[in-house]
Design a protein around this motif. Structure first.
Motif, short mmCIF file in Angstrom:
data_model
loop_
_atom_site.label_atom_id
_atom_site.label_comp_id
_atom_site.label_asym_id
_atom_site.label_seq_id
_atom_site.Cartn_x
_atom_site.Cartn_y
_atom_site.Cartn_z
N HIS A 97 10.54 5.47 1.45
CA HIS A 97 10.50 5.86 2.86
C HIS A 97 9.26 6.67 3.18
O HIS A 97 8.46 7.01 2.30
CB HIS A 97 11.79 6.59 3.25
CG HIS A 97 11.94 7.98 2.69
ND1 HIS A 97 11.26 9.06 3.19
CD2 HIS A 97 12.71 8.45 1.66
CE1 HIS A 97 11.61 10.15 2.51
NE2 HIS A 97 12.48 9.82 1.58
N GLY A 98 9.10 7.04 4.46
CA GLY A 98 7.88 7.68 4.91
C GLY A 98 7.96 9.18 5.06
O GLY A 98 9.00 9.81 4.85
N PHE A 99 6.85 9.75 5.48
CA PHE A 99 6.66 11.19 5.64
C PHE A 99 7.52 11.72 6.78
O PHE A 99 7.46 11.20 7.90
CB PHE A 99 5.18 11.46 5.90
CG PHE A 99 4.79 12.90 6.04
CD1 PHE A 99 4.91 13.76 4.98
CD2 PHE A 99 4.27 13.38 7.24
CE1 PHE A 99 4.53 15.10 5.09
CE2 PHE A 99 3.88 14.70 7.37
CZ PHE A 99 4.01 15.56 6.29
N THR A 100 8.28 12.74 6.51
CA THR A 100 9.25 13.40 7.40
C THR A 100 10.46 12.53 7.72
O THR A 100 11.35 12.93 8.46
CB THR A 100 8.64 13.90 8.75
OG1 THR A 100 8.44 12.82 9.65
CG2 THR A 100 7.36 14.68 8.52
N GLY A 101 10.52 11.33 7.15
CA GLY A 101 11.66 10.44 7.36
C GLY A 101 12.69 10.60 6.25
O GLY A 101 12.79 11.65 5.60
N GLY B 4 7.27 -0.26 0.73
CA GLY B 4 7.16 1.05 1.35
C GLY B 4 6.81 0.98 2.81
O GLY B 4 6.08 0.09 3.25
N LEU B 5 7.33 1.94 3.56
CA LEU B 5 7.04 2.11 4.98
C LEU B 5 6.16 3.35 5.16
O LEU B 5 6.49 4.43 4.64
CB LEU B 5 8.34 2.29 5.77
CG LEU B 5 8.22 2.84 7.21
CD1 LEU B 5 7.54 1.82 8.12
CD2 LEU B 5 9.60 3.23 7.76
N SER B 6 5.05 3.21 5.89
CA SER B 6 4.21 4.34 6.24
C SER B 6 3.69 5.05 4.99
O SER B 6 3.06 4.42 4.14
CB SER B 6 4.98 5.28 7.17
OG SER B 6 4.13 6.23 7.77
N MET B 7 3.95 6.36 4.82
CA MET B 7 3.54 7.03 3.59
C MET B 7 4.20 6.39 2.38
O MET B 7 3.63 6.43 1.27
CB MET B 7 3.87 8.52 3.63
CG MET B 7 3.41 9.27 2.38
SD MET B 7 4.05 10.96 2.27
CE MET B 7 5.77 10.66 1.84
N GLY B 8 5.38 5.83 2.56
CA GLY B 8 6.02 5.09 1.47
C GLY B 8 5.15 3.94 1.00
O GLY B 8 5.13 3.62 -0.19
N GLY B 9 4.40 3.34 1.92
CA GLY B 9 3.45 2.31 1.54
C GLY B 9 2.30 2.87 0.74
O GLY B 9 1.80 2.24 -0.20
N THR B 10 1.85 4.07 1.10
CA THR B 10 0.79 4.73 0.35
C THR B 10 1.26 5.05 -1.07
O THR B 10 0.52 4.87 -2.04
CB THR B 10 0.35 6.02 1.06
OG1 THR B 10 0.28 5.79 2.47
CG2 THR B 10 -0.99 6.49 0.55
N LEU B 11 2.49 5.53 -1.19
CA LEU B 11 3.07 5.78 -2.51
C LEU B 11 3.13 4.49 -3.32
O LEU B 11 2.81 4.46 -4.53
CB LEU B 11 4.46 6.38 -2.37
CG LEU B 11 4.55 7.79 -1.80
CD1 LEU B 11 5.99 8.13 -1.43
CD2 LEU B 11 4.02 8.81 -2.80
N PRO C 213 1.50 0.77 6.50
CA PRO C 213 1.11 1.77 5.51
C PRO C 213 0.06 2.74 6.04
O PRO C 213 -0.84 2.36 6.80
CB PRO C 213 0.54 0.92 4.37
CG PRO C 213 0.02 -0.31 5.06
CD PRO C 213 0.99 -0.58 6.17
N GLY C 214 0.16 4.00 5.64
CA GLY C 214 -0.80 5.01 6.05
C GLY C 214 -1.98 5.07 5.11
O GLY C 214 -1.85 4.87 3.90
N ASN C 215 -3.17 5.36 5.65
CA ASN C 215 -4.38 5.46 4.85
C ASN C 215 -5.22 6.68 5.20
O ASN C 215 -5.99 7.17 4.37
CB ASN C 215 -5.22 4.19 5.01
CG ASN C 215 -6.55 4.24 4.28
OD1 ASN C 215 -7.58 4.50 4.89
ND2 ASN C 215 -6.52 4.02 2.98
N LYS C 216 -5.07 7.19 6.42
CA LYS C 216 -5.93 8.30 6.86
C LYS C 216 -5.27 9.03 8.02
O LYS C 216 -4.51 8.43 8.79
CB LYS C 216 -7.28 7.74 7.32
CG LYS C 216 -8.29 8.78 7.80
CD LYS C 216 -9.57 8.12 8.26
CE LYS C 216 -10.57 9.14 8.77
NZ LYS C 216 -11.83 8.52 9.23
#
Length: 261
Positions: A23-27, A91-98, A118-121
């Motif tokens: 999952h993602g950041f703050t989620g 992964g979703l969002s930061m989960g994708g970055t992980l 996915p987040g990158n920046k």
């Protein structure tokens, strides 16, 4: 500390194809639980951990950092690789970055990576001030529930702790440098209208990875939390097709799970 609704981790013991969902950041796991449920229904072994500092209150996230979040998914990956012959990471969002860092560091242990927005920046102008600002301002407004679908709600924090945001920014930069080490087949699904992570992040990821087997899908009807949005079923079907293509016998697990021959 009580968990937010749906924030509990999820594990399903299925066949010898394993899938780690992040999952993602703050989620919390709630935001990707339908994705994990779909994969479990296909007969796969599924792990969806709750990242440290998440699923309770934002103050708990403020005392964690990327090393804690990454260590959790790294442990879950190790458990899956011990149990399963083939492992995928989603992964979703930061989960994708992980998921991308797991792919960069674990190589052939991961057979494929599926990402949603996915987040990158960090693109906000204030991001460059985070090293100082985090000591002056404890939190800023939340990013949860960026969803186009009416009445769909993400179980996440209404505040973003700036200490954790600073750590996330550092993590984005670290993973960006590691993207050329990602060689696995890659499925990137992203929303043209995303108010949290702009499409340019997916574009940069696609440009920097070394993967030769790359599939890109647009989620035209969804915002950031697309796993709870109008395109959720598209995400699920694309992920299943991706796994079926890459893992011999994946379809058999799905047939067995549904009571087929």
């Amino acid at each position: 500390m009580p968990l937010l609704p749906g924030a509990e981790p999820f594990r399903h013991d299925g066949g010898d194809i394993g899938v780690l969902v992040c999952h993602g950041f703050t989620g919390s796991p709630q935001s990707v639980r339908p994705w994990a449920d779909h994969l479990a229904e296909r007969g796969h072994t599924v792990s969806l951990p709750l990242l440290p500092g998440h699923g309770t209150r934002w103050q708990d996230l403020a005392v964690t950092g990327w090393q804690d979040w990454y260590a959790e998914v790294d442990r879950e990956l190790s458990l899956l690789t011990e149990r399963c012959r083939t492992v995928f990471v989603c992964g979703l969002s930061m989960g994708g970055t992980l998921a991308l860092r797991l792919a960069a560091r674990h190589g052939a242990a991961i057979s494929g990576v599926a990402l949603v927005n996915p987040g990158n920046k960090m693109h906000e102008r204030a991001a460059v001030a985070l090293p100082v600002l985090r000591h002056l301002v404890p939190s800023t407004k939340g990013i949860a529930s960026d969803i186009a679908k009416p009445d769909a709600v993400e179980s996440g924090y209404d505040r973003v702790p700036l200490h954790a945001a600073h750590s996330l920014r550092r993590f984005f930069r670290l993973v960006d440098a590691e993207l050329p080490q990602v060689t696995q087949p890659l499925l990137v699904m992203h929303s043209p209208q995303d108010h949290v992570v702009p499409p340019v992040d997916s574009a940069r990821i696609l440009a920097r990875v070394s993967s030769r087997d790359v599939t890109e899908r647009l989620l035209e009807r969804s915002y950031h939390v697309a796993t709870l949005d109008h395109d959720a079923e598209l995400i699920f079907s694309e992920t299943s097709a991706f796994i079926d293509r890459l893992a011999p016998g994946a379809g058999v697990e799905g047939m067995a799970a549904s009571g087929g021959a």
